[in-house]
Design a protein around this motif. Structure first.
Motif, PDB file in Angstrom:
ATOM      1  N   ALA A   1     -41.550   2.174 -94.534  1.00 22.81           N
ATOM      2  CA  ALA A   1     -41.393   2.236 -93.084  1.00 22.81           C
ATOM      3  C   ALA A   1     -39.929   2.056 -92.701  1.00 22.81           C
ATOM      4  CB  ALA A   1     -42.254   1.175 -92.414  1.00 22.81           C
ATOM      5  N   ILE A   2     -39.210   1.178 -93.443  1.00 22.99           N
ATOM      6  CA  ILE A   2     -37.781   0.973 -93.142  1.00 22.99           C
ATOM      7  C   ILE A   2     -37.032   2.291 -93.292  1.00 22.99           C
ATOM      8  CG2 ILE A   2     -35.657  -0.169 -93.899  1.00 22.99           C
ATOM      9  CD1 ILE A   2     -37.323  -2.534 -94.772  1.00 22.99           C
TER      10      ILE A   2
ATOM     11  N   TRP B   1     -44.139  10.989 -77.527  1.00 25.96           N
ATOM     12  CA  TRP B   1     -44.814  11.065 -78.825  1.00 25.96           C
ATOM     13  C   TRP B   1     -44.499   9.837 -79.662  1.00 25.96           C
ATOM     14  CZ3 TRP B   1     -47.938  14.981 -80.705  1.00 25.96           C
ATOM     15  CH2 TRP B   1     -48.112  15.082 -82.083  1.00 25.96           C
ATOM     16  N   GLU B   2     -43.204   9.480 -79.696  1.00 29.92           N
ATOM     17  CA  GLU B   2     -42.792   8.319 -80.476  1.00 29.92           C
ATOM     18  C   GLU B   2     -43.365   7.027 -79.890  1.00 29.92           C
ATOM     19  OE1 GLU B   2     -41.747  10.404 -83.141  1.00 29.92           O
ATOM     20  OE2 GLU B   2     -40.968   8.398 -83.495  1.00 29.92           O
TER      21      GLU B   2
ATOM     22  N   VAL C   1     -48.054   3.663 -89.343  1.00 31.16           N
ATOM     23  CA  VAL C   1     -46.726   3.953 -88.825  1.00 31.16           C
ATOM     24  C   VAL C   1     -45.943   4.852 -89.774  1.00 31.16           C
ATOM     25  CG1 VAL C   1     -45.229   2.090 -89.666  1.00 31.16           C
ATOM     26  CG2 VAL C   1     -45.029   2.892 -87.327  1.00 31.16           C
ATOM     27  N   TRP C   2     -46.079   4.662 -91.082  1.00 27.26           N
ATOM     28  CA  TRP C   2     -45.286   5.560 -91.933  1.00 27.26           C
ATOM     29  C   TRP C   2     -45.808   6.989 -91.879  1.00 27.26           C
ATOM     30  CZ3 TRP C   2     -47.015   8.420 -95.984  1.00 27.26           C
ATOM     31  CH2 TRP C   2     -48.026   7.935 -96.821  1.00 27.26           C
ATOM     32  N   MET C   3     -47.127   7.134 -91.785  1.00 25.48           N
ATOM     33  CA  MET C   3     -47.653   8.500 -91.692  1.00 25.48           C
ATOM     34  C   MET C   3     -47.213   9.158 -90.384  1.00 25.48           C
ATOM     35  SD  MET C   3     -51.416   8.298 -93.352  1.00 25.48           S
ATOM     36  CE  MET C   3     -51.598   8.110 -95.115  1.00 25.48           C
ATOM     37  N   ASN C   4     -47.283   8.409 -89.296  1.00 26.81           N
ATOM     38  CA  ASN C   4     -46.898   8.994 -88.020  1.00 26.81           C
ATOM     39  C   ASN C   4     -45.401   9.194 -87.907  1.00 26.81           C
ATOM     40  OD1 ASN C   4     -49.184   9.595 -86.229  1.00 26.81           O
ATOM     41  ND2 ASN C   4     -49.749   7.508 -86.770  1.00 26.81           N
ATOM     42  N   LEU C   5     -44.630   8.351 -88.630  1.00 28.45           N
ATOM     43  CA  LEU C   5     -43.186   8.585 -88.629  1.00 28.45           C
ATOM     44  C   LEU C   5     -42.857   9.902 -89.319  1.00 28.45           C
ATOM     45  CD1 LEU C   5     -41.510   5.121 -89.224  1.00 28.45           C
ATOM     46  CD2 LEU C   5     -41.239   6.630 -87.262  1.00 28.45           C
TER      47      LEU C   5
ATOM     48  N   GLY D   1     -44.657  12.512 -89.185  1.00 30.12           N
ATOM     49  CA  GLY D   1     -44.890  13.493 -88.131  1.00 30.12           C
ATOM     50  C   GLY D   1     -43.757  13.497 -87.128  1.00 30.12           C
ATOM     51  N   GLY D   2     -43.309  12.292 -86.737  1.00 30.84           N
ATOM     52  CA  GLY D   2     -42.214  12.194 -85.765  1.00 30.84           C
ATOM     53  C   GLY D   2     -40.949  12.835 -86.302  1.00 30.84           C
ATOM     54  N   ILE D   3     -40.659  12.592 -87.600  1.00 30.60           N
ATOM     55  CA  ILE D   3     -39.460  13.177 -88.197  1.00 30.60           C
ATOM     56  C   ILE D   3     -39.578  14.702 -88.221  1.00 30.60           C
ATOM     57  CG2 ILE D   3     -38.201  13.388 -90.373  1.00 30.60           C
ATOM     58  CD1 ILE D   3     -38.830  10.378 -90.803  1.00 30.60           C
ATOM     59  N   ALA D   4     -40.777  15.191 -88.570  1.00 27.53           N
ATOM     60  CA  ALA D   4     -40.979  16.644 -88.574  1.00 27.53           C
ATOM     61  C   ALA D   4     -40.767  17.197 -87.170  1.00 27.53           C
ATOM     62  CB  ALA D   4     -42.391  16.970 -89.059  1.00 27.53           C
TER      63      ALA D   4
END
Lengths: 645, 289
Positions: free
Chosen positions: A96-97, A196-197, A223-227, A229-232
């Protein structure tokens, strides 16, 4: 001078924030109850008002001059990344970091690389899809908050090892609603990204509410899975932003109107990935099944009106573009495969919340498949599925939550005779389950719309075959649950059947909504869904099969038969002799227990089939994730190659 | 849609199906008995059974049984009536699934272990049959461009020419749908199956009569679906239906000890190999044929 629509939108965005601030401040129950009820009434009223005025006046966009908005949103996004980063450091979660840092860096690049900000004037979209989502979030989301009042009171009383942080809980619940309204009303990708974030952050905080080790682990998984997505998503925004100096493609209507779709297949694949993560499709499904550690209102919110619906909303918005590319076909394949795999996985579960979670993922898979195909009838099916799923699934979660507090278990095996033990909840649960899979209720109608849509789609025959087997699994796991509710009706009424008023009101209103949505489906389709699709497909005039007189007649006939049966069950003759269950000739005593081989009378007990050896998580989960991952990789390869249909 | 033939079709089905279904059941029992070197009951025995059941005392383990079995009967009859009225095939399939759900719920509600296991296995039977029934509707749509039975009947070329695989898969699944095999699921009248009547083991009197009657309706509906493959050639269609039914009896008597696990596997393999492959080939080469 602000138009009434704009004022309503501002209300929708600011009332939850204000409510959140107040809820975070005041502790007494009475103040919390007042604020939540008041805010919910305002939100329901405002969302209905917005939908009605926009529909009756044909308004599709609203302009507003808020020059500082984008700067503010940038800071919001940065704050989200920083909060996640700090919590990840606190709980020592390296993945996550790293992802939070990557996200923050991408945001800084986006902000300071000289990409033109949109002009001072921002545009909010009031498309029919957005309005449907506003209604879903406004009505269902608010009712869940009302339900949470009673539920969290019980929750605080039941779980002594969890600190009572209800102020924090309700504040985040309302923030979540603001973020959802923001997502569905934005017509600019940067604005959408910011909200979204925020949903990622809110869901993360809510899943981890109880701070138990399991909750912490699952919240970080979410949170890591959704991050990712957020990064994409951020990647897609950066890609689209540098395509022309004006960054005009960041405006969703401009992007949808693009002539050469071949240029944007890479951002499309990135957006598809963002949608897949948020909608908990394979291989990212585990964050949603893990989210059930949170209190039930959170599950209801995540599954029905927020979060996962944001994922499929994004996919449906871009469906017209997906329909022209192989990226869309690959996306649809991810969805269809997820539908099949998670429907099978649901068979092996006896935990009611887990069954609901898998069923949500399965239905989202179906919506994803429709969005990926993106033909007019597929979009209609996707929107119908979204509506019916939101109401029925919300109802089921609220029922399971209330039942859990009453009978002390959320295991389906413990729900026998629920009909006499908790009559109101059981009837509502039956309505919800029937709404999820039986003819002539909503989800089945939508599934049938999906079948019609698949027939003419590329690779349609493969999608239909997957759907056929997937629905067979669906029938299995829902019916055995339904059966449990009707078992052992000889049991006495539970000592405590009285429901908390806040829970009762929400459950009954949503139960009625399920029935209204089912009866009203032809109107919803003709007046709202089809016009939305017609904006992108000028030639499209309606889902032919859905409106044929004969099909409406058949659905009505089934409704009439069911209604007549319900009435007959209520008023019909009760004559006849009740006997003990038939045990095929075994000796039984007066209580219906059978004579065991050691001369002792025992109660005959049987449990449902779970087919663990075929559909257990240990068998299916890993291979399914690998297959889904391979399809996603194929989607990116197709995106980079830019092949069109 | 033509209203008068539609209503006529539905009414004729509602009246004639139980008579035909009962007769078929009587013939079935005689043929089966002969295959097992027995004499068998009189031809009209099924009707005598129903008449007798109808006058029995009202006894049940759970009061909801009556309404649930009524739902099973009415919805099965409605599905058949809609089929013979020429309406939407896919909705007929869904209506039939709804009807079966009520039968299963009735068995659940009886709350006896045998009945519960019967319900679970009946549910497995529904699950096994569901894919091919959906593929059947879709297959007809791909060939004729409509889900309407009335228009499928008017097709120029019989659908069997395009859908032989779907036909074979449906035929395989019929052993299950007609309650022939496997022995530990079905509720037919054979001596070797009486101990495991499963889903109906807790029903008595009128409740059981309703289930029996619904089964007759369903049999005729399923045979109607077989006939649909030969729309346009009624004579061949009839012959296929009769021969098909005889073959089902034969299969049942040759494989008296097939279990439900074997059934799930073999029927889904049949559905995949014949049904899905047929649909996929049709999807890819549909334009060429």
């Amino acid at each position: 001078m602000y138009s009434p629509e704009l004022i309503t939108i501002i209300l929708l965005l600011l009332v939850p924030v204000a409510a959140a601030a107040l809820l975070a401040l005041f502790k007494p129950d009475i103040i919390r109850n007042t604020i939540v009820t008041l805010a919910s009434v305002i939100l329901i009223g405002a969302s209905v008002f917005l939908a009605v005025t926009a529909w009756s006046n044909g308004i599709t966009v609203v302009h507003a001059a808020i020059p500082w908005l984008f700067t503010a949103l940038f800071f919001v996004e940065l704050a989200v990344a920083v909060i996640i980063f700090c919590l990840a450091v606190k709980y020592k979660k390296p993945l996550a970091i790293i992802l939070a840092v990557v996200q923050a860096v991408l945001l800084l690049i986006l902000e300071f690389s000289g990409i033109a900000h949109p002009q001072a004037e921002i545009v909010l979209t009031l498309s029919n899809l957005s309005l449907i989502m506003v209604l879903i979030i406004g009505i269902i989301g608010s009712l869940i908050c009302v339900y949470a009042l009673g539920y969290m009171k019980d929750y605080a009383a039941h779980s002594h090892d969890v600190p009572d942080r209800r102020r924090y809980f309700f504040a985040i619940l309302f923030l979540f609603l603001t973020a959802m309204f923001g997502i569905v009303l934005s017509s600019h990708l940067m604005m959408l990204l910011a909200f979204w974030e925020v949903t990622t952050l809110c869901s993360f905080l809510l899943i981890g509410y109880s701070k138990t080790p399991e909750a912490v682990t699952n919240s970080f998984r979410a949170v890591w899975m959704n991050l990712i997505g957020g990064i994409a998503f951020t990647g897609a925004v950066i890609y689209l932003a540098q395509m022309d100096p004006e960054a005009s493609l960041l405006s969703i209507p401009n992007l949808l109107a693009i002539d050469n779709v071949g240029l944007v297949t890479i951002p499309l694949a990135l957006i598809a990935l963002a949608g897949i993560t948020k909608a908990a499709q394979m291989p990212f499904s585990t964050w949603l099944t893990g989210a059930m550690v949170a209190p039930t209102p959170v599950s209801a919110l995540l599954h029905s009106s927020t979060m996962v619906k944001a994922g499929v909303f994004l996919l449906i918005v871009f469906a017209p573009l997906f329909s022209q590319t192989w990226v869309g076909v690959a996306l649809a394949l991810v969805g269809a495969f997820t539908f099949l795999a998670t429907s099978a996985l649901a068979i092996s579960q006896s935990n009611a919340k887990k069954v609901l979670a898998y069923s949500t993922i399965a239905n989202l898979g179906l919506i994803t498949a429709c969005a990926g195909i993106g033909t007019p009838s597929a979009i209609v099916a996707a929107i119908l599925l979204t509506i019916f799923h939101a109401v029925a699934k919300c109802l089921l979660f609220l029922c399971v939550g209330a039942v859990e507090h009453k009978i002390g278990s959320r295991d389906i095996e413990d729900m026998d005779a629920l009909l006499v033990r908790q009559p109101v909840l059981a009837v509502m649960m039956v309505v919800g389950i029937a709404g999820m899979y039986l003819a002539p209720f909503g989800m089945l109608i939508s599934k049938w719309a999906a079948i019609e849509a698949f027939i003419n789609a590329p690779l349609g025959c493969i999608f239909i075959s997957i759907l056929a087997f997937g629905s067979a699994f669906t029938v299995f796991f829902w019916t055995k649950w339904l059966g449990k509710i009707f078992m052992r009706l000889g049991k006495p009424v539970a000592e405590e059947t009285k429901l908390n008023p806040s829970e009762k009101i929400s459950i009954i209103i949503i139960g009625i909504l399920v029935l209204v949505a089912c009866v009203g489906f032809p109107v919803i389709t003709a007046e709202i869904v089809v016009p939305y699709v017609a904006v992108y497909y000028a030639f499209y005039t309606g889902a032919s099969g859905l409106f044929a007189v004969d099909t409406l007649m058949m659905c009505s006939l089934m409704f009439v038969i069911l209604a007549a049966l319900v009435i007959a069950a209520a008023v019909g003759s009760k004559s006849g002799r009740i006997v003990k269950p038939y045990l095929n000739g075994r000796a039984v005593n007066a209580e219906g227990e059978f004579l065991g081989s050691l001369g002792v009378y025992k109660e005959a007990k049987t449990s449902n089939y779970y087919l663990e050896e075929y559909t257990g998580e240990s068998k299916l989960l890993k291979p399914s994730q690998i297959i889904a991952l391979l399809i996603i990789i194929a989607m990116f390869v197709l995106g980079i190659m830019g092949v069109l249909l | 849609m033509n209203v008068i033939p539609a209503i006529l079709g539905a009414v004729i089905f509602l009246i004639a199906a139980p008579l035909l279904g009962g007769l078929l059941s009587g013939i079935d029992r005689i043929i089966t008995a002969r295959m097992q070197s027995r004499r068998g009951p009189p031809l009209l025995q099924p009707f005598y059974d129903i008449a007798k059941l109808w006058h029995k005392e009202k006894v049940f383990a759970n009061p909801v049984e009556g309404i649930f079995t009524a739902a099973y009967l009415i919805l099965t009859a409605a599905a058949g009536a809609m089929f013979f009225a020429g309406l939407n095939l896919l909705l007929v399939v869904f209506c039939l699934a709804l009807a079966h759900t009520f039968l299963i719920l009735a068995a659940y509600a009886a709350n006896a272990p045998y009945s519960h296991i019967g319900a679970e296995r009946e549910l497995i039977a529904i699950m096994v049959a569901e894919p091919i029934l959906i593929l059947l509707g879709v297959g007809f749509f791909m060939v004729t461009g409509t889900f309407l039975v009335s228009e499928i009947m008017g097709a120029a070329v019989p659908a069997i020419c395009y859908l032989p695989g779907v036909f074979l898969a449906l035929f395989a699944v019929l052993t299950l749908k007609l309650r022939k095999s496997p022995f530990d699921i079905s509720t037919s009248h054979h001596a070797h199956q009486e101990l495991v009547k499963g889903v109906t083991s807790s029903f008595a009197g009128k409740t059981l009569a309703k289930v029996e009657l619904a089964h007759w309706y369903e049999t005729i509906l399923l045979l109607g679906m077989i006939f649909l493959f030969f729309a346009g050639c009624p004579v061949i269609g009839l012959i296929v239906v009769i021969v098909g039914y005889f073959l089902e009896i034969l299969i049942d008597n040759i494989f008296p000890r097939v279990t439900w696990q074997m059934t799930v596997k073999s029927l889904w393999i049949a559905t995949l190999v014949f049904g899905v492959l047929n649909i996929i080939l049709l999807g890819f080469f549909g334009g060429l044929i």
